[in-house]
Design a protein around this motif. Structure first.
Motif, PDB file in Angstrom:
ATOM      1  N   THR A  23      46.044 -38.113 -24.648  1.00 36.01           N
ATOM      2  CA  THR A  23      45.219 -36.953 -24.991  1.00 36.01           C
ATOM      3  C   THR A  23      45.553 -36.436 -26.381  1.00 36.01           C
ATOM      4  O   THR A  23      44.654 -36.149 -27.183  1.00 36.01           O
ATOM      5  N   VAL A  24      46.825 -36.344 -26.673  1.00 36.30           N
ATOM      6  CA  VAL A  24      47.258 -35.893 -28.000  1.00 36.30           C
ATOM      7  C   VAL A  24      46.788 -36.873 -29.065  1.00 36.30           C
ATOM      8  O   VAL A  24      46.293 -36.478 -30.128  1.00 36.30           O
TER       9      VAL A  24
ATOM     10  N   SER B 238      44.189 -39.004 -28.922  1.00 32.11           N
ATOM     11  CA  SER B 238      42.744 -38.974 -29.115  1.00 32.11           C
ATOM     12  C   SER B 238      42.308 -37.709 -29.854  1.00 32.11           C
ATOM     13  O   SER B 238      41.417 -37.761 -30.699  1.00 32.11           O
ATOM     14  N   TRP B 239      42.914 -36.576 -29.554  1.00 35.02           N
ATOM     15  CA  TRP B 239      42.606 -35.345 -30.288  1.00 35.02           C
ATOM     16  C   TRP B 239      42.970 -35.484 -31.758  1.00 35.02           C
ATOM     17  O   TRP B 239      42.223 -35.078 -32.630  1.00 35.02           O
ATOM     18  N   GLY B 240      44.134 -36.049 -32.002  1.00 33.02           N
ATOM     19  CA  GLY B 240      44.564 -36.207 -33.389  1.00 33.02           C
ATOM     20  C   GLY B 240      43.678 -37.150 -34.165  1.00 33.02           C
ATOM     21  O   GLY B 240      43.349 -36.909 -35.325  1.00 33.02           O
TER      22      GLY B 240
ATOM     23  N   TYR C 179      40.428 -38.283 -33.349  1.00 31.68           N
ATOM     24  CA  TYR C 179      38.983 -38.032 -33.372  1.00 31.68           C
ATOM     25  C   TYR C 179      38.602 -36.611 -33.770  1.00 31.68           C
ATOM     26  O   TYR C 179      37.438 -36.356 -34.072  1.00 31.68           O
ATOM     27  N   VAL C 180      39.534 -35.684 -33.765  1.00 29.38           N
ATOM     28  CA  VAL C 180      39.214 -34.298 -34.120  1.00 29.38           C
ATOM     29  C   VAL C 180      39.956 -33.875 -35.388  1.00 29.38           C
ATOM     30  O   VAL C 180      39.337 -33.431 -36.364  1.00 29.38           O
ATOM     31  N   LEU C 181      41.262 -34.012 -35.382  1.00 26.42           N
ATOM     32  CA  LEU C 181      42.051 -33.499 -36.498  1.00 26.42           C
ATOM     33  C   LEU C 181      41.933 -34.354 -37.764  1.00 26.42           C
ATOM     34  O   LEU C 181      41.907 -33.807 -38.870  1.00 26.42           O
TER      35      LEU C 181
END
Length: 72
Positions: A8-9, A11-13, A15-17
Motif C-alpha cells: 500500500t505504501v 503503490s501510494w508512493g 502512483y500518487v506522490l
C-alpha cells in the motif's frame, strides 16, 4: 495499531506522490527558467528533457496495466 501493508505504501508512493513530485519539478524548472531569463528556446529544451522523463513514466504505467490485463 495503524498497520499499513508495504504494498500500500509503495503503490501510494509510486502512483500518487511521484506524479505530485514531478509536477513540482515542472514548477521549479519554470521558475528557474524565468529567473535566469533562459529565453523561449532554452525553456523549451529544459521542458522537453523533463517532459520526456515524465512521458516515459506514464508509458511505463500504461505498459504495466496492459501486461497485467492481457498477459497474466
Amino acid at each position: 495499531m495503524f498497520a499499513i501493508a508495504a504494498s500500500t505504501v509503495t503503490s501510494w508512493g509510486l502512483y500518487v506522490l511521484l506524479p505530485i513530485f514531478i509536477a513540482f519539478l515542472f514548477f521549479i524548472v519554470w521558475d528557474i527558467s524565468k529567473k535566469s531569463e533562459a529565453g523561449r528556446a532554452g525553456t523549451f529544451w529544459i521542458f522537453l528533457a523533463l517532459g520526456a522523463g515524465f512521458v516515459g513514466f506514464l508509458l511505463k504505467l500504461l505498459l504495466e496495466v496492459a501486461f497485467q490485463r492481457w498477459f497474466i
